[in-house]
Design an enzyme around this catalytic site. Sequence first.
Site, PDB file in Angstrom:
ATOM      1  N   ASP A 186       0.825  -1.207   0.000  1.00 46.28           N
ATOM      2  CA  ASP A 186       0.000   0.000   0.000  1.00 46.28           C
ATOM      3  C   ASP A 186       0.862   1.262   0.000  1.00 46.28           C
ATOM      4  O   ASP A 186       1.935   1.283   0.605  1.00 46.28           O
ATOM      5  CB  ASP A 186      -0.899  -0.018   1.242  1.00 46.28           C
ATOM      6  CG  ASP A 186      -2.030   0.994   1.168  1.00 46.28           C
ATOM      7  OD1 ASP A 186      -2.348   1.449   0.043  1.00 46.28           O
ATOM      8  OD2 ASP A 186      -2.602   1.335   2.218  1.00 46.28           O
ATOM      9  N   HIS A 209       3.321   3.189  -9.064  1.00 45.14           N
ATOM     10  CA  HIS A 209       3.045   1.754  -9.219  1.00 45.14           C
ATOM     11  C   HIS A 209       4.266   1.017  -9.774  1.00 45.14           C
ATOM     12  O   HIS A 209       4.558  -0.115  -9.368  1.00 45.14           O
ATOM     13  CB  HIS A 209       1.841   1.556 -10.151  1.00 45.14           C
ATOM     14  CG  HIS A 209       0.549   2.072  -9.582  1.00 45.14           C
ATOM     15  ND1 HIS A 209       0.157   1.805  -8.292  1.00 45.14           N
ATOM     16  CD2 HIS A 209      -0.435   2.826 -10.142  1.00 45.14           C
ATOM     17  CE1 HIS A 209      -1.026   2.383  -8.073  1.00 45.14           C
ATOM     18  NE2 HIS A 209      -1.396   3.005  -9.174  1.00 45.14           N
ATOM     19  N   LEU A 268      10.625 -20.433  -3.714  1.00 42.23           N
ATOM     20  CA  LEU A 268       9.613 -19.706  -2.962  1.00 42.23           C
ATOM     21  C   LEU A 268       8.303 -19.655  -3.744  1.00 42.23           C
ATOM     22  O   LEU A 268       8.284 -19.375  -4.937  1.00 42.23           O
ATOM     23  CB  LEU A 268      10.120 -18.287  -2.698  1.00 42.23           C
ATOM     24  CG  LEU A 268       9.224 -17.332  -1.921  1.00 42.23           C
ATOM     25  CD1 LEU A 268       9.171 -17.720  -0.448  1.00 42.23           C
ATOM     26  CD2 LEU A 268       9.752 -15.898  -2.068  1.00 42.23           C
TER      27      LEU A 268
END
Length: 253
Positions: free
Chosen positions: A33, A50, A141
């Site tokens: 965020d 972004h 991962l």
Amino acid sequence: MRLPHPLYGLYERRLAASLQPDQVPRHVGVILDGNRRWARGSGLPSATGHRRGADKISDLLQWSEDIGVEVVTLWLLSTDNLARDPAELGDLLQVIEDVVGELAAERRWRVQAVGALDMLPDRTAAALKAAQDATSDVEGLHVNAAVGYGGRREIADAVRAFLRMHADAGSSLDELAEAFDVEHIAEHLYTKGQPDPDLVIRTSGEQRLGGFLLWQSAHSEFYFCEAYWPDFRRVDFLRAVRAYSQRERRLGR
């Protein structure tokens, strides 16, 4: 607090060394965020925020690998975000398509699309599916890319999938009501088969989940960081994990 560079490096190393392997979370969820507010504060367009946020993702995954985290869930776009201004949403979707493609191309991490792909533009949904297919055999991962994700929608989809499965098997409504259990929802979540998140981190100072992993986070520990996502540092991540390691997790017992 921003430490002078030499002290910052020393502090970061001491933080990392203080973490015991058995105190590291298996699954970390991250609410990325603050991209737009970071951009606004820097006098830049939202799209730049972004993009800077997307550039931070590989760093986070590396930090997670370094300490032994097994699963990372990244909330990249919520169902509510789909109502944003079309121009801004288009820029954000392009950034998401680019970053999942870049993650898949590295073939270091197994990428899984998590969300209501039917709510996304065809091009974005195709990019997510392509990244997932291209990394399905990667044993590193596990990275959940939550795009078009909403916790309420996920639970509704899980219940819908359960009902359809039993309807196809010819079960009656009374039989469904009698047999229905909480585990039936867990078996149909987007993240089925994965450990629930041990730690959920949200950046930007906001202290709410906003619908992130509502079902799975029942026993999660939460850590709220003041930094906007593009400014999130390794030391911030290590502080979050240290805070997690210092908490006594009773899990309702």
